[in-house]
Design an enzyme around this catalytic site. Structure first.
Site, short mmCIF file in Angstrom:
data_model
loop_
_atom_site.label_atom_id
_atom_site.label_comp_id
_atom_site.label_asym_id
_atom_site.label_seq_id
_atom_site.Cartn_x
_atom_site.Cartn_y
_atom_site.Cartn_z
CB CYS A 133 -0.92 -0.02 1.23
SG CYS A 133 -1.94 1.46 1.36
CB CYS A 136 -0.52 2.54 4.07
SG CYS A 136 -1.98 1.85 3.33
CG ASP A 137 3.21 1.28 4.44
OD1 ASP A 137 2.78 1.80 5.49
OD2 ASP A 137 2.96 0.11 4.11
#
Ligand code: NAP
Length: 310
Positions: A133, A136-137
């Site tokens: 992701c 997200c990261d």
């Protein structure tokens, strides 16, 4: 006894919830392990109709949830671990806290989850530089080279997003032709930070001994030659697996996807059990097609309940 339980809160589950709530079925909606579904893990959604400037995936799902709740859908944080389906019902669901639920009808809208390469080092370094992701990261990996694995729309979307952070983004694909759509290919090809590494697979993620990602070992699938590339993160974007494990012994599935035997209908092989979205669709897998399938399942369930006098 519930009238209708909807399992999943992605576009399919929440659209089914919206329609069922407006039909006054007061559906109980079980949020699952990723409340809001895969769209909450993405950035900008540019192809959902009605949003000419695009919309953040999280915002879209939050709005859809509020819309369903406004008409009486009840959301509960719960994961279904097992089911006991009977043609015509009632249907019994076991939840992760070992409680059980009985319902007259069910809509399965459990979506799909990311596929991983299956390397021990990938597993060991998950959340330590290995991710599925970018939203997200991605921001954790500023100024370092980043590897993205895959050749579909997800891989290119992740790669394009990651150019905001990485010094460069290497897209490793096992063939020499991309599966992604033309518009995504054009954007990726035009981005000077993206480099394509063709006909190659990642055989190892380095370096487990340092407990962080320092590079990848690549194998050229045509020549067998091995090489190494330095990088600070690896994003795996090689498709998805349908979240259908609790249902597989109870409804007909094919390759893990729930089969809808009657074309154009959302009824599964068990009367009174319906399915919608990515768990039952290996072809289109779009937010808007999932939403359409959710609408269809709610209408089918409502008509079935009326027809059975339930
Ligand atoms: P996908 O289209 O199935 O692509 C998966 C990619 O991963 C393929 O290129 C495949 O290679 C590769 N792959 C699969 N298993 C692999 C393995 N074990 N090792 C190495 N490579 C592997 O999946 P997706 O990209 O997640 O897209 C899914 C659906 O969502 C598609 O319909 C897509 O159009 C849609 N989507 C759309 C957007 C957008 O419009 N912005 C964004 C994301 C997703 P091969 O090509 O060789 O099979």
């Amino acid at each position: 006894m519930e009238t209708l339980v909807i399992i999943g809160t992605g576009p399919a589950g929440l659209t089914a919830a919206l329609y069922a709530a407006r039909a006054q079925l007061e559906p109980l909606v079980l949020a699952g392990s990723v409340p809001g579904g895969q769209l909450t893990q993405t950035t900008e959604v540019e192809n959902y109709p009605g949003f000419p400037e695009g919309i953040q995936g999280f915002d879209l799902m939050e709005a859809l949830q509020r819309q369903a709740e406004r008409f009486g859908a009840r959301l509960q944080n719960a994961i279904v671990t097992a089911v006991d389906f009977k043609p015509g019902g009632p249907q019994r669901l076991t939840l992760s806290d070992d409680s059980t639920l009985e319902t007259k009808a069910v809509i399965i809208a459990t979506g799909a989850r990311p596929r991983w390469l299956g390397l021990p080092s990938e597993d060991a370094l998950r959340n330590k530089g290995v991710s599925s992701c970018a939203t997200c990261d991605g921001a954790f990996f500023r100024g370092v080279p980043i590897v993205v694995v895959g050749g579909g729309d997800s891989a290119l979307e992740e790669a394009l997003f990651l150019t905001r952070f990485g010094s460069k983004v290497m897209v490793v694909h096992r063939r020499d032709a991309l599966r992604a759509s033309k518009v995504m290919i054009q954007r990726a090809e035009e981005n000077p930070k993206i480099e394509f590494i063709w006909n190659s697979v990642v055989t190892d993620v380095l370096d487990v001994t340092q407990d962080k990602v320092t590079g990848v070992v690549l194998k050229d699938v045509k020549t067998g030659a091995e090489s190494r590339r330095e990088c600070g993160a690896v994003f795996v974007a090689i498709g998805h697996i349908p979240n259908t494990e609790p249902f597989e012994s109870q409804v007909q599935t094919e390759g893990g996807y729930i089969v809808l035997p009657d074309p154009g209908r959302s009824q599964t092989s068990v009367e009174g059990v319906f399915a919608a979205g990515d768990c039952a669709d290996h072809v289109y897998r779009q937010a808007v097609t999932a939403a359409g399938m959710g609408c269809r399942a709610a209408i089918d369930a409502e008509r079935w309940l009326i027809q059975k006098g339930l």
